[in-house]
Scaffold this active site. Structure first.
Site, PDB file in Angstrom:
ATOM      1  N   GLN A   1       4.693  -5.110 -14.746  1.00  0.00           N
ATOM      2  CA  GLN A   1       4.480  -3.952 -13.867  1.00  0.00           C
ATOM      3  C   GLN A   1       3.006  -3.529 -13.901  1.00  0.00           C
ATOM      4  OE1 GLN A   1       7.299  -2.262 -12.346  1.00  0.00           O
ATOM      5  NE2 GLN A   1       5.734  -1.246 -11.163  1.00  0.00           N
ATOM      6  N   PHE A   2       2.156  -4.243 -13.163  1.00  0.00           N
ATOM      7  CA  PHE A   2       0.727  -3.932 -13.182  1.00  0.00           C
ATOM      8  C   PHE A   2       0.423  -2.530 -12.656  1.00  0.00           C
ATOM      9  CE2 PHE A   2       1.108  -5.365  -8.837  1.00  0.00           C
ATOM     10  CZ  PHE A   2       0.155  -4.635  -8.143  1.00  0.00           C
ATOM     11  N   THR A   3       1.303  -1.960 -11.842  1.00  0.00           N
ATOM     12  CA  THR A   3       1.035  -0.642 -11.249  1.00  0.00           C
ATOM     13  C   THR A   3       1.039   0.483 -12.279  1.00  0.00           C
ATOM     14  OG1 THR A   3       3.354  -0.312 -10.653  1.00  0.00           O
ATOM     15  CG2 THR A   3       1.931  -1.336  -8.991  1.00  0.00           C
TER      16      THR A   3
END
Length: 150
Positions: A78-80
């Protein structure tokens, strides 16, 4: 690493309408990596999560870990989680780890969870457009940021 930990009674991840991972009782982890993360962060996060006492015992107290209940983990990249929302209305993701480095860290993190004694670890696919479904149990949601302990 920045990880959202959710205690779930069930969770699944799908890609193009095909389920690629699903669990019953356990933890849904949304895992973000930054370039400053190292093996120390990975080991710390895996140990902390595997032993975190957030499941209820026979008296209804949060005294048991995911290992204690022989629960499962659904781990989703989950890079966000590293979104910077200070300027404008469009988040910037420049603080997120480079994809090649983040992918290696994410895989290593999942392996460390196995080494900590979690037998059932399901994952999504790094970098894919995924749909995640869950039933948050409690609800219990905890944020772990390894930068706070460096």
């Amino acid at each position: 690493m920045r990880i959202i930990i959710q205690r779930v009674s069930q969770a699944s991840v799908s890609i193009d309408s095909k389920v690629v991972g699903q669990i019953k009782d356990g933890l849904l982890l949304l895992v973000g990596v930054e370039d400053a993360d190292s093996e120390v962060d990975i080991v710390y996060a895996a140990r902390k999560i595997a032993n975190m006492r957030i499941f209820s015992d026979e008296n209804g107290k949060m005294n048991l870990s995911v290992k204690d209940i022989q629960g499962s983990i659904l781990s989703i990249s989950q890079f966000t989680l590293y979104a910077d929302t200070k300027k404008g209305n469009r988040p910037s993701f420049t603080k997120a780890g480079r994809p090649d480095y983040a992918s290696k860290c994410y895989q290593s993190f999942n392996e460390k969870l196995k080494e900590e004694g979690i037998e059932d670890i399901q994952t999504g696919i790094f970098g894919a457009d995924m749909q995640v479904s869950l039933v948050n149990d409690g609800p219990v949601t905890i944020v772990l940021d390894t930068a706070e302990v460096r």
